[in-house]
Write a protein that holds these residues in place. Structure first.
Motif, mmCIF file in Angstrom:
data_model
loop_
_atom_site.group_PDB
_atom_site.id
_atom_site.type_symbol
_atom_site.label_atom_id
_atom_site.label_comp_id
_atom_site.label_asym_id
_atom_site.label_seq_id
_atom_site.Cartn_x
_atom_site.Cartn_y
_atom_site.Cartn_z
ATOM 1 N N LYS A 170 1.044 -1.244 0.040
ATOM 2 C CA LYS A 170 -0.012 0.121 0.119
ATOM 3 C C LYS A 170 0.748 1.358 0.102
ATOM 4 C CE LYS A 170 -3.871 2.080 2.431
ATOM 5 N NZ LYS A 170 -4.650 2.075 3.888
ATOM 6 N N LYS A 171 1.831 1.191 0.727
ATOM 7 C CA LYS A 171 2.746 2.300 1.020
ATOM 8 C C LYS A 171 3.461 2.711 -0.457
ATOM 9 C CE LYS A 171 6.761 4.354 3.689
ATOM 10 N NZ LYS A 171 7.666 3.928 4.720
ATOM 11 N N GLU A 172 3.875 1.502 -1.072
ATOM 12 C CA GLU A 172 4.633 1.456 -2.456
ATOM 13 C C GLU A 172 3.587 1.883 -3.444
ATOM 14 O OE1 GLU A 172 6.640 -2.146 -2.823
ATOM 15 O OE2 GLU A 172 8.197 -1.629 -1.489
ATOM 16 N N GLY A 173 2.477 1.644 -3.308
ATOM 17 C CA GLY A 173 1.491 2.155 -4.299
ATOM 18 C C GLY A 173 1.281 1.073 -5.380
ATOM 19 N N LYS A 174 2.162 -0.024 -5.397
ATOM 20 C CA LYS A 174 2.171 -1.098 -6.663
ATOM 21 C C LYS A 174 2.123 -2.527 -5.791
ATOM 22 C CE LYS A 174 7.055 -0.687 -7.045
ATOM 23 N NZ LYS A 174 8.122 -0.138 -7.752
ATOM 24 N N LEU A 175 1.742 -3.394 -6.783
ATOM 25 C CA LEU A 175 1.644 -4.898 -6.696
ATOM 26 C C LEU A 175 2.501 -5.391 -7.783
ATOM 27 C CD1 LEU A 175 0.843 -7.297 -5.002
ATOM 28 C CD2 LEU A 175 -1.218 -7.381 -6.159
ATOM 29 N N GLY A 176 3.683 -5.893 -7.491
ATOM 30 C CA GLY A 176 4.390 -6.519 -8.519
ATOM 31 C C GLY A 176 3.891 -8.101 -8.803
ATOM 32 N N ILE A 177 3.718 -8.420 -10.013
ATOM 33 C CA ILE A 177 3.055 -9.716 -10.297
ATOM 34 C C ILE A 177 4.072 -10.448 -11.323
ATOM 35 C CG2 ILE A 177 1.076 -11.030 -11.326
ATOM 36 C CD1 ILE A 177 -0.686 -8.759 -10.293
ATOM 37 N N ASP A 181 -6.853 -8.684 -16.654
ATOM 38 C CA ASP A 181 -8.323 -8.139 -16.520
ATOM 39 C C ASP A 181 -8.459 -8.242 -14.963
ATOM 40 O OD1 ASP A 181 -8.336 -7.240 -19.002
ATOM 41 O OD2 ASP A 181 -10.179 -8.567 -19.507
ATOM 42 N N ALA A 182 -8.458 -9.447 -14.487
ATOM 43 C CA ALA A 182 -8.926 -9.938 -13.125
ATOM 44 C C ALA A 182 -7.827 -9.060 -11.841
ATOM 45 C CB ALA A 182 -8.741 -11.136 -12.698
ATOM 46 N N ALA A 183 -6.802 -9.084 -12.380
ATOM 47 C CA ALA A 183 -5.565 -8.510 -11.463
ATOM 48 C C ALA A 183 -5.660 -6.916 -11.488
ATOM 49 C CB ALA A 183 -3.933 -8.932 -11.641
ATOM 50 N N GLU A 184 -5.823 -6.377 -12.513
ATOM 51 C CA GLU A 184 -5.890 -4.754 -12.840
ATOM 52 C C GLU A 184 -7.124 -4.356 -12.073
ATOM 53 O OE1 GLU A 184 -4.076 -2.604 -13.997
ATOM 54 O OE2 GLU A 184 -2.474 -4.151 -15.350
ATOM 55 N N GLU A 185 -8.243 -5.167 -12.031
ATOM 56 C CA GLU A 185 -9.343 -4.849 -11.501
ATOM 57 C C GLU A 185 -9.313 -4.811 -9.951
ATOM 58 O OE1 GLU A 185 -13.317 -3.705 -10.242
ATOM 59 O OE2 GLU A 185 -12.419 -3.534 -12.292
ATOM 60 N N GLY A 201 -6.396 -4.307 -8.545
ATOM 61 C CA GLY A 201 -5.556 -3.217 -8.328
ATOM 62 C C GLY A 201 -6.405 -1.884 -8.018
ATOM 63 N N LYS A 202 -7.363 -1.722 -8.985
ATOM 64 C CA LYS A 202 -8.284 -0.537 -8.912
ATOM 65 C C LYS A 202 -8.902 -0.341 -7.793
ATOM 66 C CE LYS A 202 -12.184 1.220 -11.722
ATOM 67 N NZ LYS A 202 -13.000 0.967 -12.825
ATOM 68 N N ARG A 203 -9.503 -1.603 -7.327
ATOM 69 C CA ARG A 203 -10.165 -1.451 -6.036
ATOM 70 C C ARG A 203 -9.541 -1.402 -4.893
ATOM 71 N NH1 ARG A 203 -15.543 -5.630 -6.593
ATOM 72 N NH2 ARG A 203 -15.946 -5.403 -8.670
ATOM 73 N N LEU A 204 -8.038 -1.699 -4.714
ATOM 74 C CA LEU A 204 -7.366 -1.523 -3.460
ATOM 75 C C LEU A 204 -6.681 -0.151 -3.767
ATOM 76 C CD1 LEU A 204 -5.704 -4.996 -3.195
ATOM 77 C CD2 LEU A 204 -7.487 -4.096 -1.815
ATOM 78 N N GLU A 218 -4.555 -12.237 1.982
ATOM 79 C CA GLU A 218 -5.970 -12.017 2.482
ATOM 80 C C GLU A 218 -6.536 -10.844 1.860
ATOM 81 O OE1 GLU A 218 -9.334 -12.799 4.626
ATOM 82 O OE2 GLU A 218 -7.480 -14.162 4.266
ATOM 83 N N LYS A 219 -5.501 -9.665 1.861
ATOM 84 C CA LYS A 219 -6.203 -8.496 1.021
ATOM 85 C C LYS A 219 -6.796 -8.622 -0.348
ATOM 86 C CE LYS A 219 -7.226 -4.170 2.174
ATOM 87 N NZ LYS A 219 -8.009 -3.804 3.273
ATOM 88 N N VAL A 220 -6.141 -9.646 -0.975
ATOM 89 C CA VAL A 220 -6.361 -9.735 -2.526
ATOM 90 C C VAL A 220 -7.490 -10.764 -2.287
ATOM 91 C CG1 VAL A 220 -5.493 -10.973 -4.359
ATOM 92 C CG2 VAL A 220 -3.934 -9.280 -3.164
ATOM 93 N N GLN A 221 -7.514 -11.933 -1.417
ATOM 94 C CA GLN A 221 -8.542 -12.805 -1.433
ATOM 95 C C GLN A 221 -9.996 -12.048 -1.174
ATOM 96 O OE1 GLN A 221 -8.345 -16.573 -1.832
ATOM 97 N NE2 GLN A 221 -10.457 -15.773 -2.232
#
Length: 264
Positions: free
Chosen positions: A32-39, A63-67, A69-72, A231-234
């Motif tokens: 959250k602090k970095e503002g990005k999720l590396g996949i 599409d699923a991961a980008e959604e 990211g948008k919600r988080l 857990e946050k992603v789940q």
């Protein structure tokens, strides 16, 4: 006085332990602090994640991961990597998770922490569209089969009621389909999502026999210690299933919903 000080020390230790227990592991806070999720992903795996002719990365997982990211409220940073070493790269800290149609297995679960299955994949049998001999898996008798070398298809063939008279192993599935179309083999055993994608691109050439030979659930993989992030992603995926977003994405890529947990 000593007893009083000892009592205070014990209380402070207990409070400290309690705070630590509820503090979490900090993995979600870091992302959250970095503002990005590396996949990490193999960017040549249609329809889960692959490059278009213009180089754009597209697919169901994209599409699923980008959604998510948008919600988080974070950016998704895709990091193509060699699939053979993808788990090692994850645990080495090169990215935060693997989201790329990864089958959940007992062996992999020893090294990573998976989400719940978000797709139920599995091995299927494809035959020539004009071949009327085979109506279902039980009809497979006296047939020549093909599958990709080193794939789950090799094990799936063993689960069929009748073994093929000949089993050919190919470098990739497109080569197997060429032989199927030419009549050099009669069945191709392939994973569901890949098979459906290939058939959709060549309508009227092949068809899928009803039913799955085996079931292979897909999950998002995280480092074992990153429980908060997982857990946050789940939780976000659960909401996407509930509000119909996953169904919408599934129908876009597979023309049907294969994300409903009730049907797993």
């Amino acid at each position: 006085m000593r007893k009083f000080l000892l009592l205070c020390a014990c209380i402070l230790l207990s409070v400290s332990a309690a705070v630590t227990a509820f503090a979490g592991d900090g993995s979600w806070d870091r992302v959250k602090k970095e503002g990005k999720l590396g996949i990490g992903l193999d960017d040549s795996f249609p329809p889960m994640g692959y490059r278009q002719a213009d180089g754009k990365l597209v697919g169901f997982d994209i599409d699923a991961a980008e959604e998510v990211g948008k919600r988080l409220g974070i950016k998704i940073e895709w990091q193509p990597t060699a699939w053979a070493g993808v788990i090692h790269s994850l645990n080495a800290g090169k990215f935060d998770c693997i989201w790329n149609g990864m089958t959940i297995t007992e062996e992999r679960a020893k090294e990573v922490a998976f989400t719940k299955p978000y797709i139920m994949d599995g091995q299927i049998a494809i035959v020539n569209f004009k071949d009327k001999r085979f109506k279902g898996l039980k009809d497979l008798k006296n047939y020549k089969a093909g599958t990709q070398k080193g794939s789950s298809g090799l094990e799936a063939v063993k689960k069929l009621g009748s073994a093929p008279t000949e089993l050919k192993e190919y470098e990739d599935y497109p080569k197997a389909l060429l032989d199927l179309e030419a009549g050099r083999i009669e069945v191709v055993v392939v994973d569901n999502v890949t098979g459906r994608d290939m058939i959709a691109k060549r309508p009227g050439k092949f068809r899928i026999l009803p039913g799955m030979i085996s079931k292979e659930p897909f999950g998002v993989a995280f480092r074992k210690n990153d429980k908060d992030l997982r857990e946050k992603v789940q939780q976000t995926l659960d909401k996407m299933v509930k509000d119909g977003t996953m169904t919408k994405i599934s129908r876009k890529w597979f023309a049907e919903d294969i994300t409903n947990p009730k049907k797993f």
